[in-house]
Design a protein around this motif. Structure first.
Motif, PDB file in Angstrom:
ATOM      1  N   HIS A  49     -48.734  22.824   5.367  1.00  0.00           N
ATOM      2  CA  HIS A  49     -49.565  22.380   6.490  1.00  0.00           C
ATOM      3  C   HIS A  49     -50.295  21.094   6.109  1.00  0.00           C
ATOM      4  CE1 HIS A  49     -52.465  24.460   3.890  1.00  0.00           C
ATOM      5  NE2 HIS A  49     -53.398  23.736   4.472  1.00  0.00           N
TER       6      HIS A  49
ATOM      7  N   ASP B 143     -54.304  19.560   6.715  1.00  0.00           N
ATOM      8  CA  ASP B 143     -55.631  20.099   7.059  1.00  0.00           C
ATOM      9  C   ASP B 143     -56.213  19.438   8.309  1.00  0.00           C
ATOM     10  OD1 ASP B 143     -56.727  20.463   3.598  1.00  0.00           O
ATOM     11  OD2 ASP B 143     -55.552  21.772   4.909  1.00  0.00           O
TER      12      ASP B 143
ATOM     13  N   HIS C 180     -49.299  19.971   2.223  1.00  0.00           N
ATOM     14  CA  HIS C 180     -49.497  20.773   1.015  1.00  0.00           C
ATOM     15  C   HIS C 180     -49.279  22.250   1.310  1.00  0.00           C
ATOM     16  CE1 HIS C 180     -53.408  20.650   3.040  1.00  0.00           C
ATOM     17  NE2 HIS C 180     -53.774  21.711   2.367  1.00  0.00           N
TER      18      HIS C 180
END
Ligand code: 6CS
Ligand code: FE
Length: 275
Positions: free
Chosen positions: A117, A119, A226
């Protein structure tokens, strides 16, 4: 103004690396006594049986506790240290406030995954933060090695902006009765990135998993792709992540705002403690 008068923490080469790769690891950056204070505070923070605490899918292991800088004075003090807040100002070029903090436990043997994903889409879609002028500052409270589920990045992917993401409907197993914002915090990511996109980017740039001793600090961009695998090792991988944001870039979602422990509304600048 903080940005003008604070001494450089990371230095020009580190800032250049961060801008190129989307992350920078500073091994052993946090002073030993601050690290010891944080490690001593963890058990009390994890014992907080409140909405701040998110459990793993097994229902018994703590996954994360949000907002420890708001509940623990020792954590709050470390979050003002120049090694963390000063470095954030250096990377963001402006005074900063803390948008969010959390302890990610990634417990030995049972710490679950974090799917691929970015952030920032959470802070854009769920909190109304209009620009990605934030930085994740992850303090290794345990050593991070190749066995205990290290954070893994697609280097350079922060330059792709907000990648296509599909909202995952509903709440994950075990959280059916929870508030909607819980879906932004569990192992089943709410905002997913399509595997073809990740495969293409990682095919070009490879993957990296920055490792280091406890006390290391990993800075990473809110748009870098990440993930982290489950922790199958006997070694915990407890991390304090503090998200600093430019004071000129506040959360604007007032229709259905997430709780203050996920998205601070107070943009009072952090007063950076000097050595
Ligand atoms: O929703 C959030 O704010 C949190 N969720 C994820 C998946 N990462 C960023 C942040 O801690
Ligand atoms: Fe994340």
């Amino acid at each position: 103004m903080q940005a003008a008068d604070q001494l450089s923490v990371l230095g020009a080469d580190a800032v250049t690396t961060y801008r190129r790769d989307g992350y920078f690891l500073a091994p052993g950056l946090l002073p030993a006594d601050d690290l010891a204070g944080l490690r001593a505070a963890v058990s009390g923070i994890l014992a907080d049986d409140s909405p701040r605490r998110i459990m793993e899918r097994d229902g018994t292991t703590v996954r994360s506790v949000y907002g420890p800088h708001q509940t623990d004075p020792g954590v709050a003090r470390v979050c003002e240290r120049r090694e963390l807040a000063g470095a954030a100002v250096e990377l963001l070029g402006e005074s900063v406030y803390i948008h969010q903090s959390k302890i990610n436990v990634k417990a030995a043997f049972v710490g679950d995954q974090w799917e691929w994903h970015q952030d920032y889409i959470y802070w854009l879609e769920d909190d109304g933060i209009r620009e990605p002028h934030l930085v994740n500052v992850a303090v290794f409270l345990d050593e991070v090695n190749e066995f205990n589920g290290p954070l893994t990045f697609v280097p350079g992917s922060h330059d792709e902006g907000v990648l296509a993401a599909t909202d995952k409907d509903g709440l994950p197993l075990g959280y059916e009765d929870a508030p909607e914002w819980v879906s932004t915090l569990t192992a089943d990511e709410k905002h997913r990135v399509r595997h073809e996109v990740i495969a293409e980017l990682a095919g070009n740039s490879g993957l990296v998993s920055p490792k280091g001793p406890a006390g290391s600090v990993l800075f990473f961009h809110p748009n870098i792709l990440h993930a982290s695998s489950p922790n199958i090792s006997p070694f915990g991988r407890t991390t304090l992540i503090v998200v600093y944001n430019r004071i000129s870039n506040p959360a604007t979602n007032t229709t259905n705002p997430r709780p203050e422990f996920l998205a601070a509304r107070d943009v009072t600048p952090v007063v950076i403690s000097q050595p």
